[in-house]
Motif scaffolding. Structure first.
Motif, PDB file in Angstrom:
ATOM      1  N   PRO A  12      29.742   4.710   7.936  1.00  0.00           N
ATOM      2  CA  PRO A  12      30.231   5.135   9.232  1.00  0.00           C
ATOM      3  C   PRO A  12      29.851   6.697   9.375  1.00  0.00           C
ATOM      4  O   PRO A  12      29.720   7.240  10.454  1.00  0.00           O
ATOM      5  CB  PRO A  12      31.807   5.192   8.773  1.00  0.00           C
ATOM      6  CG  PRO A  12      31.951   4.074   7.749  1.00  0.00           C
ATOM      7  CD  PRO A  12      30.580   4.055   6.967  1.00  0.00           C
ATOM      8  N   ALA A  39      26.430   7.002  10.674  1.00  0.00           N
ATOM      9  CA  ALA A  39      26.355   6.645  12.122  1.00  0.00           C
ATOM     10  C   ALA A  39      27.105   7.963  13.010  1.00  0.00           C
ATOM     11  O   ALA A  39      26.554   8.334  13.844  1.00  0.00           O
ATOM     12  CB  ALA A  39      27.670   5.429  12.404  1.00  0.00           C
ATOM     13  N   LEU A  72      24.384   2.692  15.193  1.00  0.00           N
ATOM     14  CA  LEU A  72      25.063   1.169  14.925  1.00  0.00           C
ATOM     15  C   LEU A  72      24.104   0.101  15.725  1.00  0.00           C
ATOM     16  O   LEU A  72      23.790  -0.627  14.871  1.00  0.00           O
ATOM     17  CB  LEU A  72      26.465   1.179  15.686  1.00  0.00           C
ATOM     18  CG  LEU A  72      27.134  -0.098  15.826  1.00  0.00           C
ATOM     19  CD1 LEU A  72      27.456  -0.459  14.312  1.00  0.00           C
ATOM     20  CD2 LEU A  72      28.298  -0.057  16.459  1.00  0.00           C
ATOM     21  N   TYR A  86      31.616   6.057  18.429  1.00  0.00           N
ATOM     22  CA  TYR A  86      31.235   5.057  17.685  1.00  0.00           C
ATOM     23  C   TYR A  86      30.625   3.854  18.590  1.00  0.00           C
ATOM     24  O   TYR A  86      29.638   3.201  18.264  1.00  0.00           O
ATOM     25  CB  TYR A  86      32.074   4.390  16.912  1.00  0.00           C
ATOM     26  CG  TYR A  86      31.886   3.375  15.835  1.00  0.00           C
ATOM     27  CD1 TYR A  86      31.013   3.468  15.035  1.00  0.00           C
ATOM     28  CD2 TYR A  86      32.765   2.387  15.469  1.00  0.00           C
ATOM     29  CE1 TYR A  86      30.355   2.828  13.970  1.00  0.00           C
ATOM     30  CE2 TYR A  86      32.317   1.406  14.394  1.00  0.00           C
ATOM     31  CZ  TYR A  86      31.021   1.347  13.766  1.00  0.00           C
ATOM     32  OH  TYR A  86      30.775   0.847  12.799  1.00  0.00           O
ATOM     33  N   GLY A 127      33.280   1.493  10.161  1.00  0.00           N
ATOM     34  CA  GLY A 127      33.314   2.470  11.230  1.00  0.00           C
ATOM     35  C   GLY A 127      34.516   2.641  12.045  1.00  0.00           C
ATOM     36  O   GLY A 127      34.456   3.748  12.434  1.00  0.00           O
ATOM     37  N   LEU A 155      35.351   6.600  11.386  1.00  0.00           N
ATOM     38  CA  LEU A 155      35.107   7.719  12.690  1.00  0.00           C
ATOM     39  C   LEU A 155      36.398   8.114  13.361  1.00  0.00           C
ATOM     40  O   LEU A 155      36.667   9.315  13.847  1.00  0.00           O
ATOM     41  CB  LEU A 155      34.132   7.088  13.552  1.00  0.00           C
ATOM     42  CG  LEU A 155      32.579   7.428  13.276  1.00  0.00           C
ATOM     43  CD1 LEU A 155      32.194   6.780  12.088  1.00  0.00           C
ATOM     44  CD2 LEU A 155      31.706   7.447  14.360  1.00  0.00           C
TER      45      LEU A 155
END
Length: 450
Positions: free
Chosen positions: A32, A35, A44, A202, A266, A270
């Motif tokens: 995460p 990302a 991602l 995300y 994630g 995030l």
């Protein structure tokens, strides 16, 4: 007399064990935060693509070699080698792999101990034991040593029970618990103020960033390391698979479970970061970059939990419990690599082998703690950034070039009589011979330039 070799009793047991090996702290905090630092959804998308085009073929190389040999990595690579020189190189590769796995566990146990300490700190907070909570969350040699030893004791206890009663039994319990904890945390965090901003980062991709060479190389590295490849953990788990199993299918399921948990993490990390930002906790450096992963886990999120009052204590307990489970399911696979070698090559019984090797790794961890500034980062870099890619490269070479193609096909036919007509057989041999080694070398080259 050596202990008899074990075997996973069910497909579910193997998938939980192998996915548990793959799903570690890197999936929960590493993916995460990578990302978030590399374009969010852009990273991602690239990661999802590469996980199946690189990580899955490399995973299959280890599983097929392991299942064919029904032996540890040293013995397995020797078995598939056609001459003395290649047998020596294969045996050496296997030995280096078990040494690297042991050193990875030596620093991993330290980090896992931090997770366990923070988990217990939530309980002492509930009990109003402020002094105990301070000791559990402060960085000190005594705290680090105690919880490293506790974590290693848990790992040793599971491995000493063998494949079915230890690895399979506990992985089948811990992995569903991990998934449940993760889902509950995601649901809760998404109800908090600021979570939607993290969700947008995300899920809304910047397609220009998705084509950036730096992002692609980082996503390649994340996909490769996500599946715990290169040190023989998947090879040794493959050696415990029944000949009746369809390897491409079970390998695909392991990859899918691993990726799903990383992606699901994630949805937790995030949004939680932006919830923290909304609560006044800084998540960016002065230069605008995201703060480091360890600062995020041990500083930012605890501050967020503190701001949530009593509910925050519960969330903290579940979060660090989740992290501890993720660490434990990975650590048992790492310890099994040198243990299996010692049992099979030197005729040592399982329990003495586990105790001696576990104690030796704990001693190495203690040395690292005594020289933390000098050794901790060095051990991580040497094992994960440099050794692991090169070992993964060697496994791919042995599966793609050294092992005779007809023998490899016969191994795959054990669980799928018509595998030569499948899409897997049409694509995988070329991938593991050419594409995977080149990409792994690219990852290694990039690590040298950083």
């Amino acid at each position: 007399m050596a202990s008899p070799r074990g075997e996973f009793s069910s497909r579910f047991g193997f998938i939980m064990a192998a996915a548990g090996s793959a799903v570690g702290l890197g999936n929960i905090w590493g993916f995460p935060t990578q990302a978030a630092s590399n374009g969010g959804a852009a990273f991602l998308l690239v990661y999802l693509f590469l996980a199946f085009t690189l990580a899955y073929p490399a995973l299959m190389a280890e599983l097929i070699i392991g299942r064919h040999a029904h032996a540890n990595a040293v013995s397995a690579l020797r078995q598939i080698s056609p001459n003395r020189v290649l047998r020596s190189i294969g045996g050496g590769t296997g030995v280096i792999g078990l040494v690297v796995a042991s050193f990875i566990l030596s620093f991993y146990a330290i980090v896992a101990g931090w997770m366990l300490a923070h988990c217990l700190a939530a309980l002492t907070d509930l009990a109003g034991m402020g002094a105990a909570s301070d000791w559990l969350t402060d960085f000190s040699f005594s705290r680090n040593l105690v919880f490293m030893l506790i974590f290693m004791a848990l790992t040793v206890g599971i491995i000493s029970e063998g494949v079915q009663q230890g690895i399979e039994r506990w992985s089948s319990r811990l992995m569903p618990l991990l998934l449940l904890s993760l889902v509950l945390l995601v649901i809760y965090v998404l109800t908090l103020d600021g979570a939607m901003e993290g969700l947008r980062v995300y899920l809304l991709p910047d397609f220009e960033r998705a084509l950036a060479p730096g992002l692609i190389v980082k996503a390649l590295g994340a996909a490769f390391f996500s599946l715990s490849l290169g040190v023989g953990t998947m090879l040794i788990y493959g050696s415990y698979i029944s000949d009746r199993e369809n390897l491409p299918v079970v390998g695909g399921l392991v990859t899918l479970v691993d990726i799903c948990i990383a992606v699901l993490a994630g949805f937790l990390v995030l949004p939680a970061m932006y919830v923290a930002l909304n609560s006044g906790v800084e998540i960016f450096t002065a230069g605008g970059a995201l703060i480091s992963e360890d600062t995020l886990i041990f500083t930012v999120l605890p501050k967020l939990f503190d701001s949530m009052g009593l509910a925050g204590i519960g969330v903290s307990l579940v979060f660090f419990f989740l992290m501890t489970i993720a660490a434990l399911t990975s650590s048992i696979s790492m310890l099994e690599v040198p243990v299996a070698y010692t049992i099979e090559e030197h005729g040592v019984a399982r329990k003495p082998a586990v105790l001696v090797i576990g104690a030796t790794i704990a001693l190495v961890s203690t040395v690292i703690l005594l020289n933390f500034e000098a050794l901790f980062g060095l051990v991580i870099a040497v094992t994960t950034r440099y050794s692991q890619p090169l070992l993964g490269f060697m496994f791919c070479l042995y599966a793609g070039w050294v092992w005779h193609r007809d023998t490899l096909l016969q191994e795959l036919r054990k669980g799928n009589a018509g595998v030569e007509h499948s899409l897997f057989w049409k694509l995988w041999p070329g991938y593991v011979r050419v594409f995977c080694p080149l990409i792994i070398l690219l990852i290694f080259a990039q690590s040298l330039l950083e």
